[in-house]
Design an enzyme around this catalytic site. Structure first.
Site, mmCIF file in Angstrom:
data_model
loop_
_atom_site.group_PDB
_atom_site.id
_atom_site.type_symbol
_atom_site.label_atom_id
_atom_site.label_comp_id
_atom_site.label_asym_id
_atom_site.label_seq_id
_atom_site.Cartn_x
_atom_site.Cartn_y
_atom_site.Cartn_z
ATOM 1 N N HIS A 121 0.810 -1.211 0.000
ATOM 2 C CA HIS A 121 0.000 0.000 0.000
ATOM 3 C C HIS A 121 0.849 1.270 0.000
ATOM 4 O O HIS A 121 1.898 1.352 0.634
ATOM 5 C CB HIS A 121 -0.954 0.010 1.204
ATOM 6 N N ASP A 122 0.396 2.254 -0.777
ATOM 7 C CA ASP A 122 0.977 3.595 -0.814
ATOM 8 C C ASP A 122 2.408 3.622 -1.327
ATOM 9 O O ASP A 122 3.137 4.581 -1.080
ATOM 10 C CB ASP A 122 0.879 4.263 0.560
ATOM 11 N N GLY A 139 5.134 -1.059 2.718
ATOM 12 C CA GLY A 139 4.324 0.125 2.493
ATOM 13 C C GLY A 139 5.127 1.403 2.374
ATOM 14 O O GLY A 139 6.211 1.544 2.950
#
Length: 262
Positions: A121-122, A139
């Site tokens: 994520h991200d 992440g």
């Protein structure tokens, strides 16, 4: 559409260009957008708010746009954005973002992403990168343009990898890697500059000479990082052809939050 296999499951609401090819048993969710010229292999799952550009080739068994692997995530509407002309090989997993970090995972254009690569994520991946088998991005990782990552490499959360850097096979990357450098190992060490990569990309001899000087200032002359930064900032006075390269390094050093790999 005749180029979608009859066993594929396409949810109502999915926006798929008529030129897209979808293989058997693929599953595509209602918020997915896929641009022209893409190929989605058999048994792929593409879900969530995922937008895919044009001419991407996604091989069988990839999972794109799944919920982030973050215990704080509570089902919020986040997204994955993939650019153009990327190759995504078997069993890759790209997750959407989380709200507290912008809610977006992004992959740019012309990337070569090999089997079993995980992009958490991200993360934000630039253009023209190569990630060999089993590359793992935790992440919030940032990957610059033209980066090469060796197989079985793990990159710690929040790490930044500068443009044109090269990471060797089976490395543990827990600190930021400046642009143009070659690193490997566990613990990670800087081995030199990515001279072969720069040659292949058409860097002039003058630009490469300045980048070599940047490497010496940071890693071979015993300077503190602040002293090295000051010396690097002065290089364009004598070498104006490398002004953009120096600016890239200076901006990277200013943005580093996990410390620089030494």
């Amino acid at each position: 559409m005749s180029n979608i296999h009859p066993t594929a499951i396409i949810a109502d609401g999915a926006r798929i260009d008529p030129s897209v090819t979808v293989g058997p048993y693929a599953v595509i969710g209602p918020q997915v957008v896929i641009g022209p010229g893409c190929t989605v292999g058999a048994h792929c799952v593409i879900e969530g708010r995922t937008t895919i550009g044009k001419d991407n080739r996604i091989f069988q068994f990839a999972s794109l746009g799944a919920d982030p692997q973050d215990k704080k995530y509570k089902g919020e509407d986040t997204e994955l954005v993939i650019g153009d002309r990327n190759t995504v090989r078997e069993f890759c997993t790209f997750n959407r973002g989380v709200p507290g970090a912008g809610g977006k995972t992004s992959i740019g254009d012309d990337n070569w992403i090999m089997a079993y690569t995980h992009i958490a994520h991200d993360c934000h991946v630039g253009n023209h990168t190569t990630m060999a088998n089993n590359t793992t991005l935790a992440g919030h990782v940032l990957i610059g343009d033209w980066v090469t990552v060796g197989g079985l490499t793990g990159i710690h959360q929040f790490v930044k990898i500068g443009a044109h850097a090269m990471i060797g096979f089976s490395s543990a990357v827990s600190q930021d890697v400046p642009p143009f450098m070659t690193v490997d190992g566990n613990p990670l060490s800087v081995r030199g500059l990515n001279a072969e990569g720069l040659r292949r990309r058409g860097f002039s001899a003058g630009r490469v000479a300045v980048i070599k000087q940047i490497h010496r200032l940071m890693y071979r002359q015993g300077l503190t990082l602040e002293a090295a930064r000051a010396a690097i900032a002065d290089l364009p006075v004598a070498h104006p052809e490398a002004t953009a390269d120096v600016a890239l390094v200076m901006a990277f050093l200013a943005s580093s939050s996990r410390g620089i790999a030494r």
